[in-house]
Design a protein around this motif. Structure first.
Motif: not given
Ligand code: CUA
Length: 181
Positions: A81-84, A121-131, A143-150, A152-158
């Motif tokens: 449910g959560e990706l960094v 399914s496959r796709f490639t993309t990049t993210f700006a820093v943020g949540e 439970g469709h409406h509850a299906m949420a995750g997060k 987080r794209a953090i600076p590359r050096e961190q």
């Protein structure tokens, strides 16, 4: 050609709308990298969690340094449910579902794909820093409406490379490793 005044007004109106729609398409495709999926890979939805590609979910890095994110959709959660991930770095997503169709949408980014049981399914993309919120945009049940995750794209050096992928040890009764006895 003789055209009635109203006909000409509507003709111009339609023309303007068409130009506008094509412009938004071109803008989305060229400026934001939206494009239809073209990758076809199938999978048995009953054995997703045992399969080579989905036994381990989440963020992984291959020997060439390419980053892959593997997510399984199920009623009513993303696993995990959560990706960094590191920002400003191409991230390849590999997605599938074990039950019904889900819509994996990384809100405020161009990352989006249907999760269809039986397909990867496959796709490639990049993210700006943020949540980013990961929402399900395909109605999949109560439970469709509850299906949420997060995400987080953090600076590359961190960002730290997740621990090395270790193949699970064969089960003691699996037999194969003792074939020489
Ligand atoms: Cu999953 Cu809606």
């Amino acid at each position: 050609m003789k055209a009635d005044l109203y006909e000409r007004i509507w003709g111009w109106g339609v023309g303007v709308m068409l130009v506008f729609f094509f412009a938004t398409l071109a803008h989305a495709a060229l400026r934001h990298g939206f494009h239809p999926p073209s990758h076809v890979e199938t999978i048995d939805p009953r054995t997703v969690f045992q399969s080579e590609g989905f036994r381990r979910q989440g963020v992984s890095v291959d020997p060439e340094g390419r980053i892959t994110v593997t997510v399984v959709g199920m009623m009513f959660a993303w696993v995990p449910g959560e990706l960094v991930v590191p920002a400003e770095t191409p991230i390849t997503f590999r997605l599938t579902s074990v039950d019904v169709i889900h819509g994996f949408q990384i809100v405020r980014s161009n990352g989006q794909a249907m999760m269809i049981p039986g397909y990867v399914s496959r796709f490639t993309t990049t993210f700006a820093v943020g949540e980013y919120l990961i929402a399900c945009n395909e109605y999949c049940g109560v439970g469709h409406h509850a299906m949420a995750g997060k995400l987080r794209a953090i600076p590359r050096e961190q960002w730290k490379v997740p621990e090395v992928v270790v193949e699970p040890a064969p089960l003691p009764h699996a037999g194969g490793t003792h074939a020489s006895h």
